[in-house]
Each structure stands twice: as C-alpha cells, then as structure tokens.
Design an enzyme around this catalytic site. Structure first.
Site, PDB file in Angstrom:
ATOM      1  N   LYS A   1     -55.486  -3.249  38.355  1.00 38.02           N
ATOM      2  CA  LYS A   1     -55.267  -2.536  37.100  1.00 38.02           C
ATOM      3  C   LYS A   1     -55.837  -1.110  37.202  1.00 38.02           C
ATOM      4  O   LYS A   1     -55.599  -0.442  38.179  1.00 38.02           O
ATOM      5  CB  LYS A   1     -55.871  -3.326  35.934  1.00 38.02           C
ATOM      6  CG  LYS A   1     -55.615  -4.837  36.014  1.00 38.02           C
ATOM      7  CD  LYS A   1     -54.147  -5.192  35.939  1.00 38.02           C
ATOM      8  CE  LYS A   1     -53.969  -6.699  36.013  1.00 38.02           C
ATOM      9  NZ  LYS A   1     -52.609  -7.134  36.181  1.00 38.02           N
TER      10      LYS A   1
ATOM     11  N   ARG B   1     -61.241 -10.959  59.403  1.00 39.52           N
ATOM     12  CA  ARG B   1     -61.482 -11.964  58.352  1.00 39.52           C
ATOM     13  C   ARG B   1     -62.979 -12.098  58.051  1.00 39.52           C
ATOM     14  O   ARG B   1     -63.381 -12.540  56.983  1.00 39.52           O
ATOM     15  CB  ARG B   1     -60.848 -13.308  58.753  1.00 39.52           C
ATOM     16  CG  ARG B   1     -60.908 -14.342  57.672  1.00 39.52           C
ATOM     17  CD  ARG B   1     -59.850 -15.449  57.796  1.00 39.52           C
ATOM     18  NE  ARG B   1     -59.616 -15.927  59.125  1.00 39.52           N
ATOM     19  CZ  ARG B   1     -60.454 -16.681  59.835  1.00 39.52           C
ATOM     20  NH1 ARG B   1     -61.620 -17.042  59.324  1.00 39.52           N
ATOM     21  NH2 ARG B   1     -60.150 -17.077  61.054  1.00 39.52           N
TER      22      ARG B   1
ATOM     23  N   ASP C   1     -64.926 -11.723  32.918  1.00 36.80           N
ATOM     24  CA  ASP C   1     -63.774 -11.027  33.468  1.00 36.80           C
ATOM     25  C   ASP C   1     -63.716  -9.680  32.742  1.00 36.80           C
ATOM     26  O   ASP C   1     -63.440  -9.620  31.541  1.00 36.80           O
ATOM     27  CB  ASP C   1     -62.507 -11.852  33.247  1.00 36.80           C
ATOM     28  CG  ASP C   1     -61.284 -11.233  33.914  1.00 36.80           C
ATOM     29  OD1 ASP C   1     -61.282 -10.007  34.111  1.00 36.80           O
ATOM     30  OD2 ASP C   1     -60.335 -11.966  34.216  1.00 36.80           O
TER      31      ASP C   1
ATOM     32  N   TYR D   1     -57.239 -14.904  30.598  1.00 40.72           N
ATOM     33  CA  TYR D   1     -56.012 -14.689  31.359  1.00 40.72           C
ATOM     34  C   TYR D   1     -55.408 -16.037  31.771  1.00 40.72           C
ATOM     35  O   TYR D   1     -56.101 -16.868  32.354  1.00 40.72           O
ATOM     36  CB  TYR D   1     -56.325 -13.815  32.582  1.00 40.72           C
ATOM     37  CG  TYR D   1     -55.125 -13.604  33.469  1.00 40.72           C
ATOM     38  CD1 TYR D   1     -53.975 -13.017  32.962  1.00 40.72           C
ATOM     39  CD2 TYR D   1     -55.138 -13.987  34.799  1.00 40.72           C
ATOM     40  CE1 TYR D   1     -52.865 -12.836  33.759  1.00 40.72           C
ATOM     41  CE2 TYR D   1     -54.037 -13.801  35.612  1.00 40.72           C
ATOM     42  CZ  TYR D   1     -52.898 -13.231  35.084  1.00 40.72           C
ATOM     43  OH  TYR D   1     -51.797 -13.054  35.872  1.00 40.72           O
TER      44      TYR D   1
HETATM   45  C1  LIG Z   1     -57.829 -10.226  32.723  1.00 42.72           C
HETATM   46  C2  LIG Z   1     -57.222 -10.518  34.057  1.00 42.72           C
HETATM   47  N1  LIG Z   1     -57.950 -11.173  34.971  1.00 42.72           N
HETATM   48  C3  LIG Z   1     -57.444 -11.452  36.184  1.00 42.72           C
HETATM   49  C4  LIG Z   1     -56.167 -11.103  36.533  1.00 42.72           C
HETATM   50  C5  LIG Z   1     -55.622 -11.439  37.888  1.00 42.72           C
HETATM   51  O1  LIG Z   1     -55.547 -10.286  38.669  1.00 42.72           O
HETATM   52  P1  LIG Z   1     -54.483 -10.086  39.853  1.00 42.72           P
HETATM   53  O2  LIG Z   1     -53.143  -9.936  39.232  1.00 42.72           O
HETATM   54  O3  LIG Z   1     -55.000  -8.885  40.570  1.00 42.72           O
HETATM   55  O4  LIG Z   1     -54.554 -11.328  40.702  1.00 42.72           O
HETATM   56  C6  LIG Z   1     -55.367 -10.417  35.608  1.00 42.72           C
HETATM   57  C7  LIG Z   1     -53.977 -10.043  35.931  1.00 42.72           C
HETATM   58  O5  LIG Z   1     -53.221  -9.619  35.092  1.00 42.72           O
HETATM   59  C8  LIG Z   1     -55.924 -10.133  34.337  1.00 42.72           C
HETATM   60  O6  LIG Z   1     -55.207  -9.502  33.396  1.00 42.72           O
END
Ligand SMILES: Cc1ncc(COP(=O)(O)O)c(C=O)c1O
Length: 368
Positions: A190, A49, A165, A101
């Site tokens: 992704k 951790r 992001d 998101y």
């Molecule tokens: C633009 C964006 N940011 C953050 C996230 C969150 O990522 P995770 O699904 O790996 O938690 C996503 C998930 O689809 C996303 O599309």
C-alpha cells in the site's frame, strides 16, 4: 540538532554512509547462492532464502521508523501468516477483530483454527472482552474496509500479546509499538511503496525472540521477498511523507464533500469530527490516512459512480499515488452492503479530484 522529523528520516532511511563514487541507494542484489567457502553461517550471505543484502537495507530503513526490528515478507499476507504460525500453538486462544482484513480472517479460520486453536472473532464493542484469557489479540486500526478505530493503548495494556495491523495508517501516521503493541503488521503493498506496482509486507517488533522466530519461519517456509520488489519499495520510501500529506489532504476534502451530500450514507473517515472513531484517532494518530468509505445505497448507484469518475480508477487495494475506489461487495468476505465503496485518495490536485468526484456523484445519484 534535534531529532529529525519522520518526513526527514524517510528520505535517507536505510541508506549506506556516503562513499566516493558510490550510489545513494545501491542496486538490488540478485543472487540465489553467494560465493562461500567453509562455514555458510559465518558468511555475511550464503543463500538468499537465508538473507539478502537488499532486504537487510530495507528492513533497517523501515525498522528505524519504529525503533524496532523489521522482518520482511513477500506480501502482507505472508507476514500475517508468519505471525499466526509462530505465535499460535494447539491450545492457544486468539481474539480477533471480526472486521479486520478478510484475508487474515480467512487464513485464521481455514488454517490456524483447525489445529486446536480457539479463534474468537469479535466485533469492536466485544473485542476487549474476547481478549480476556487469550494468548494473542489481533486488531486493525483503522480497519479495512470499515475504518473502525480501536483504542490501541487500552487494548494493548491487557495481559495478551497484541498484534496491530497498521496497514491503513503506516508508521508515519501511527506507531502501535509506542502504544504498547508487541507486533505490527504493515502491508508495504500500500502507501509504503505507493505506486500500485508490487506486493511486500513486514512485521516490526521490539521482542528479539519474536523477530528471530519470524526469520526462522521465513527461511523454512520460503515466503521470501524478491530483491527487485524490495529495492523498488526502498526507492519509493523517501517520498512517503509527501505522498501521504497529499493523500490525507485529498481524503479529508473528499470526505467533507461526501458528508455534505444528500444521498451519500455512512461516510467514514477518522479525520471527520463527526466520525465515531475521531476522538481516539486524534489521540493516537498523527494524520488520518488516505482511505474514505461511504455507501451510495445500491449496487447500481455505486457502479454508476465508478463508471462516471475519470480520476478515480476502479481497482482494489489502496495507498497508491493514483486515486482508486471499488465497490467492496464485489469480492464477498466483508459484511458490507451492495452500495458500499472504499476510496483511496491519491496525489492528484485536490480541486481536480473534487470536481471529478462531484460530477460522478451527480451521475450516480441522478433519478433513473
Ligand atoms: C489491512 C490489510 N492487511 C493486510 C493485507 C494483505 O496485504 P497484501 O495484499 O500485501 O498481502 C491487506 C491487503 O489489502 C490489508 O488491506
């Protein structure tokens, strides 16, 4: 030799110096505690951790792509939570892109705003105004799922700590830190890992104190990545540029097909010259990504499209080698119409994919 390009750098990013008889990428280190006698803080590793060599190797790899420190988390959402919690204090003001998101918005509304934090959710045209006097500005470009493009350099030039992001673009297509952002979120679930088989997320920053705060939070919140997932993501990194190249080629081809088709509305892809975000995207991106969105006008048509396509898997998420799409309204949480589809172009051959999308559109748009 001149500085190698990003497609070259990903191939060896984070790999140790070659050593006789050793593998290119050492395997994952599975350990809770490590052997330590005496001061645990003086040991390279004491308890996972607090740190794990497999994470460090991947953090060095992805950090090197942005000339930054990277802090790895168990998912993109764990990374988003770490930023919001380490940055926001009672009395803080956060300006946030209302089209970002939905999970990040839900997190901020449910768990951050009630702690005395003013959350200003603003649509694209009002985001710069909302950032005036704010402590933190959160934006996503291109945004998921609407694919809005923000002028990152213009927004980051304001007197506010800026978080971008960068999940839909990733570090090979867009470098928000170079454009002035302070913190960058990448969901490595992704295209960074790209095979639809794991969740991971990380933050990159050039502010050492922010990286330190994020590691401290990770240690005590316990939102830690698994060594095996981390190793799998590192294993997938060398093919990132190749996967992206094919994904972007397929995405523009599909976007053009959709844009030329009667009955398909509101096609968004920053690579289309007709897209409202194209000029800004052309300035700040090296490529336009693998995600395309469009509207088939009704739930029924959208579902018919998804059922008829055989190379387009009906699934959420994006950035995988497999082309996938979904009717986004089925989740709730986004201001999208019933026929809105987000499609992620994968690595299939372009001609096969176009033929499949075309026949699925015929089926979706036929008069019933
Ligand atoms: C633009 C964006 N940011 C953050 C996230 C969150 O990522 P995770 O699904 O790996 O938690 C996503 C998930 O689809 C996303 O599309």
């Amino acid at each position: 030799m001149s500085e190698p390009g990003p497609g070259t750098r990903v191939v060896r990013a984070g790999l140790p110096e070659p050593k006789q008889g050793e593998p290119f990428l050492p395997g994952p280190v599975f350990a809770a505690p490590f052997h330590v006698t005496g001061d645990p803080y003086a040991a390279p590793h004491a308890y996972t951790r607090y740190g794990n060599p497999t994470w460090t190797r991947y953090e060095n790899a992805v950090g090197s792509l942005e000339n930054a420190e990277a802090v790895l988390f168990s998912s993109g959402m764990a990374a988003a939570a770490a930023v919001l919690i380490t940055q926001a204090r009672p009395g803080s003001v956060i300006a946030m892109d209302s089209g970002c998101y939905h999970g990040v918005r839900a997190l901020a509304e449910t768990y951050i705003a009630p702690n005395g934090v003013e959350l200003r959710l603003a649509p694209p045209a009002e985001l710069a105004g909302a950032a005036d006097g704010a402590d933190l500005l959160w934006l996503e470009s291109p945004s998921n799922p609407m694919l809005e493009v923000y002028d990152i350099a213009a927004l980051a030039a304001r007197d506010v700590t800026t978080v971008v992001d960068n999940t839909t673009a990733g570090p090979l297509l867009q470098q928000p830190l170079e454009l002035g952002a302070d913190l960058v979120l990448t969901s490595a679930t992704k295209q960074m890992s790209g095979h639809a088989d794991l969740l991971l997320g990380y933050i990159t920053t050039r502010h050492t104190e922010y990286a330190e705060a994020l590691r401290h939070w990770r240690r005590y919140a316990g939102a830690i990545p698994g060594p095996f997932e981390t190793w799998l993501a590192h294993r997938s990194l060398p093919t990132l540029a190749l996967r992206l190249e094919r994904g972007c080629d397929n995405a523009i081809a599909i976007a053009r097909l959709l844009a030329a088709r009667d009955g398909v509305e509101a096609v968004r892809y920053p690579g289309l010259p007709s897209d409202p975000g194209h000029d800004v995207a052309r300035r700040q991106m090296r490529g336009y990504g693998a995600v395309v969105s469009f509207d088939l006008g009704s739930e029924e048509r959208a579902e018919r499209f998804l059922a008829a396509a055989s190379l387009v898997t009906d699934a959420t998420s994006f950035g995988s080698v497999h082309t996938s799409a979904e009717r986004r309204a089925r989740w709730g949480g986004d201001a999208v119409s019933a026929g809105f589809i987000r499609l992620s172009a994968g690595c299939e051959e372009t001609a096969d994919l176009l033929a499949d999308v075309e026949q699925a559109l015929d089926e979706a748009l036929r008069k019933s």
